[in-house]
Each structure stands twice: as structure tokens, then as C-alpha cells.
Motif scaffolding. Structure first.
Motif, PDB file in Angstrom:
ATOM      1  N   CYS A   1      33.671  41.154  43.057  1.00 20.63           N
ATOM      2  CA  CYS A   1      33.585  41.065  41.686  1.00 20.63           C
ATOM      3  C   CYS A   1      34.191  39.692  41.297  1.00 20.63           C
TER       4      CYS A   1
ATOM      5  N   SER B   1      39.147  47.006  37.022  1.00 24.76           N
ATOM      6  CA  SER B   1      39.179  46.173  35.622  1.00 24.76           C
ATOM      7  C   SER B   1      40.484  45.513  35.398  1.00 24.76           C
TER       8      SER B   1
ATOM      9  N   VAL C   1      34.783  46.738  35.089  1.00 26.59           N
ATOM     10  CA  VAL C   1      34.140  47.071  36.205  1.00 26.59           C
ATOM     11  C   VAL C   1      33.575  48.278  36.398  1.00 26.59           C
TER      12      VAL C   1
END
Lengths: 236, 277
Positions: B152, B106, B83
Motif C-alpha cells: 500500500c 487505512s 484501503v
């Protein structure tokens, strides 16, 4: 802190906790803590759960960089150093969890434009690492004498492939489990402060794990009280 | 006058709305911002998607590369999510190495991929101990207005559904891999994890899908990821004020309804591209 007492160690007994659910196994490993062992940090502690051991040091309230200062409260920083290598992405998520939990517990508005730094060093990792970090951080914050609105402790639950809930798992149990849930519980009303989970589980399993963690947290809070009582009863 | 009040006392400004059970942008406490999804946005990637939740814009590109499988799992391929929060998306982020929020995001996405068993890693293996696919999932935020984690997860799911992998055969004589770009196969997605983020205000009021302003004023944040079988893949609450059991249950119920809405949206978009072809 003006008291420079010798480092005091207390050992918690391994107690069996029975819950209404007969298929769960809730035994905390033997835990212990030692405070005021380092001379430079304002507060320090180790926390040992079974074989997992964490050393924590707290500096605060101390000076803060102008770029990081907040006008009405203290800035909390957490650093987790792994046993080997440099801190990586995994340590960042753990640091975020510990930092937000400490921020909720500390009375930061009493020390504006200051910093509180919590440094955690992993001595040995045998499962329940995040829990041990949080418990060590709480003991170190108490040792540093920082004002807090409530104490916190942390418990890890593992759900095995057969559906059994194991509390305070070892590294091997963590590897073989289907889901791993870590909760931080606060001392006033035993509500959940922090939750970090991996693996998939049902809503009922989540509720069971929360209930078991709340029950186990009572033991750890009693341990905090006993260790503080024992420490200050020695002071004449 | 309202703009002045908002700048001088942002917390009081938001509290005055919450007292009337609504929010400053006119939403209900349990209402998500309108979500739009676009796939195949990046033609050079093997799979891509773009999602907008209100103003928050996140794009994901998937690149598949061939590599040797890791020694501890010789029959599995792997995924590498990343990310990125560039200075473009918000003044909060400075240029340089990824900050803490990007790294934590992430790690969270990597955990969700593993917890939800999104794809069978064995399917990514072409030949045991010799060759496997590695999927580099690069998620970049273009406009940060709160609720990064939900966006995300949705964008990663859509990009994976859109991804096509070329067929690879190992030539027995030369022992080299031969990639056939003409023949492409989609990935098999096992689960549909969808996240729902909540913010807690003043220890008692829970709002859904916080904007960046609401996130900075909140006392705690919570993200619940459920899959289509109503199982929980992640309950992520990084500290903050405590949450009682019933409030947590209320959030989980809201997350389950959100899962159904998003699954329908992703399904509709994938169907529309198939019919367009």
C-alpha cells in the motif's frame, strides 16, 4: 471468581525517574486503579493516568459464535467505545493493538472454543489514551482471574520539537510534539510487546524511548504487585 | 507427500524449512519477493499505480476534487486514503462494510502520510478558507498474499508521483473557480517513505516479507517505515510476542536497505514514463 470483595482502590505515587540522559524529562503522572467495581462482568477495572481515565470490563471464558470459534484456543475480542459518537477507524487500530497484546499474554489454549471479550470505555481523554487502555485491560484481566503467561503495561513517550523526550504526555503535549510513541512492555524480561508510533524520529531516539519506557514500566509493575498484595491480604 | 504434510501440519512444515535457514518458497530469511511497479494504469484517475510484491497485487487511484478547506486548517488541503480489501482478493474477506484489517490499514496509511510529511498540505490550498484540493486515494487489493502494508505504501507513493493536478484560478469578478484541464502540474513529493514488514516465528526467527500463510502462522508482525534520510516514520507492531532490542535494530537496518531499493525502482519507473512521452 468466587471472591466478591468490595472494590479496592490503590493509588500510585508520582515518582521521578532519572535516566542517564539529562535532556529527557521522565515523570509519570499520578496513576491509580480500582478493581471489581462492576457486578456483571467477570472482571472490571478503571485505570487513571493524570486526567485520562478508562473503564474496562472483561467477560470470559464465555460462549463464542460458531463462525468465530477457533478449535484449539479462545477467541479474544476487544471493543473500545469512545467518549462521544460511535467507534470509528481510529478505534479499530487501537482495538487491534490491545487485542494482539492480550492474545500474547493470555494462555488461550486452556480455553478452546470460548471467547474472551474486553470492553474499554473512554471516560476522559487527556493524552496517553492507548497506554491507559492497555493498563486498564491488564488490570481487568487480572481481576477476572484469566490465566496469563506474563503481565503487560504500556507507556507513551512524546518527542517535543526541541528533541526532549516527555513520558506520559498530556493531550496538549501530544498536540505540540513532533513524534508520539506508545510501547507495551511485558513483565518477565521487559521486552517490547507492542509498538505504535506517529511522527518521524531517528533510530537513536527510538532506542532512548524504549529504554525510558522499560524503566517506567518497572514502576507500573510494582504498582500491579502492590495492588494485588493489598487486595488479597484483606481476605481472611 | 509434501502437499499432504503442508495441509495437515502447516506449522511443522514451515519449521522444517526455517531450521535450514530458508523458506518454503526457496527464499532466504531476509529476502523480499520480486517487486514490479506499473504507473498510469487507470486512465480516468488523476494518478494511479499498480504494484506486485510476489503475488500480492495492490492498485491505487488518486482523484483530486475541489472543496472548502476544513475550518481548523483553512490554508491546507487534505488527503483521504482508503484501503479496500474486497472478497476478490482472498477468501478471508467477506462482502459488506470494511472489516477490521481494512480499517486498520487505512488508519496506518493516514498516519504514515502525516508522519512522513509526504506532501505539503499548504500546496493543495488554492485560496485560503475558500478553495482547496482534496485527494481521494483509493487503494484496492486485488490479490492478497501477505505484506499488504508495504504494498500500500509503495503504490500510494508511486501514484502520487504520477499524479497531475490541473491549474485552478479564481475568477475575480464571478468568484468562481476556473479549471484549466490543458495545464497540468505534478505534485511535489517531499519524502519517500518505504515500509518493510517482518514476521516473527516461535519468538526467535524473524522473516522478511511474509506470505499470507506465513502471516497466519507467525506469532508477531512488525512493519517499519523509513524515509530516504534514514529517519523512522512508523514502527508498527500490533502486539504479539515480544521482540528484543537487537532484533528490532536488525529489522530497522533491513528496512533502511529496502528503502534504497524501492526508491531506485520508483525513480526508474517515473523516468521511463517521462522518456516514453
Amino acid at each position: 471468581m468466587t471472591l466478591k470483595s468490595a472494590s479496592c482502590a490503590t493509588r500510585g505515587l508520582c515518582l521521578r525517574t532519572m535516566t542517564e540522559l539529562d535532556q529527557s524529562c521522565s515523570v509519570l503522572r499520578e496513576y491509580g486503579s480500582e478493581q471489581s467495581l462492576l457486578s456483571k462482568p467477570d472482571g472490571s477495572s478503571t485505570f487513571v493516568q493524570g486526567d485520562t481515565s478508562i473503564l474496562a470490563g472483561v467477560y470470559g471464558p464465555a460462549e463464542v459464535k460458531v463462525s468465530k470459534e477457533i478449535y484449539d484456543r479462545a477467541t479474544v475480542e476487544v471493543l473500545i467505545q469512545p467518549k462521544m459518537g460511535l467507534p470509528g477507524v481510529r478505534e479499530r487500530t487501537r482495538e487491534q493493538c490491545v487485542r494482539e497484546t492480550c492474545k500474547a499474554a493470555l494462555l488461550l489454549t486452556l480455553h478452546p472454543r470460548s471467547s474472551v471479550t474486553v470492553i474499554l470505555q473512554v471516560i476522559h481523554d487527556d493524552g496517553s489514551l492507548l497506554s491507559c487502555c492497555l493498563n486498564a485491560a491488564c488490570m481487568a484481566l487480572m481481576d477476572a482471574g484469566l490465566p496469563m503467561s506474563h503481565l503487560f503495561c504500556s507507556v507513551t513517550c512524546a518527542i517535543s520539537k526541541e528533541g526532549q523526550i516527555i513520558i506520559d504526555p498530556t493531550a496538549r503535549q501530544e498536540k505540540e510534539c513532533r513524534a508520539l510513541l506508545t510501547f507495551a512492555i511485558e513483565s518477565v524480561e521487559c521486552n517490547v510487546l507492542m509498538s505504535s508510533t506517529t511522527g518521524s524520529f531517528s533510530v537513536q531516539e527510538l532506542q532512548q524511548c524504549i529504554a525510558i519506557s522499560q524503566k517506567a514500566s518497572e514502576q507500573i509493575f510494582q504498582f500491579y504487585r502492590d495492588s494485588v498484595k493489598r487486595r488479597y491480604s484483606k481476605i481472611k | 507427500m509434501a502437499a499432504g504434510f503442508k495441509t495437515a501440519e502447516p506449522l511443522e512444515y514451515h519449521r522444517s524449512f526455517l531450521k535450514e535457514n530458508c523458506r518454503s518458497d526457496g527464499r532466504e530469511l531476509g529476502e523480499f519477493r520480486p517487486t514490479t511497479l506499473n504507473i498510469s494504469s487507470i486512465s480516468t484517475a488523476d494518478g494511479s499505480a499498480l504494484v506486485k510484491i510476489g503475488n500480492t497485487t495492490v492498485i491505487c487511484g488518486i482523484k483530486a476534487e475541489l472543496t472548502m478547506p476544513p475550518s481548523d486548517a483553512p490554508n491546507k488541503g487534505y488527503m483521504v486514503p482508503n484501503v479496500d480489501l474486497p472478497p476478490l482478493c482472498s477468501s478471508k474477506f467477506r462482502p459488506g462494510p470494511p472489516g477490521e484489517q481494512a480499517q486498520a490499514a487505512s488508519q496506518f496509511i493516514a498516519d504514515v502520510i502525516e508522519s512522513s510529511d509526504l506532501i505539503n498540505m499548504e500546496e493543495l490550498c488554492i485560496e485560503k478558507s475558500k478553495l482547496c484540493w482534496v485527494l481521494y486515494c483509493d487503494i484496492m487489493c486485488l490479490d492478497y498474499d501477505g505484506n499488504l502494508l508495504d504494498a500500500c505504501i509503495i503504490v500510494l507513493l508511486a501514484a502520487l508521483k504520477n499524479a497531475q493536478l490541473s491549474e485552478v484560478t479564481i475568477n475575480k469578478e464571478t468568484d468562481l473557480a476556473e479549471v484549466d484541464i490543458q495545464k497540468k502540474k505534478p505534485l511535489k513529493i517531499n519524502r519517500l517513505p518505504v515500509g518493510s514488514s517482518f514476521a516473527v516465528f516461535d519468538d526467535s526467527i524473524i522473516i522478511v516479507d511474509p506470505t499470507a500463510e506465513e502471516e497466519s502462522l507467525s506469532t508477531a508482525l512488525l512493519t517499519v517505515v523509513t524515509d530516504e534520510e534514514d529517519r523512522l516514520c512508523a514502527v508498527h507492531k500490533p502486539g504479539g510476542t515480544s521482540l528484543s532490542g537487537e532484533k528490532l535494530q536488525h529489522c530497522i537496518n533491513r528496512a533502511i536497505t529496502r528503502n534504497k531499493e524501492i526508491s531506485k525502482l520508483v525513480g526508474k519507473v517515473i523516468e521511463s514514463t517521462k522518456t516514453a512521452k
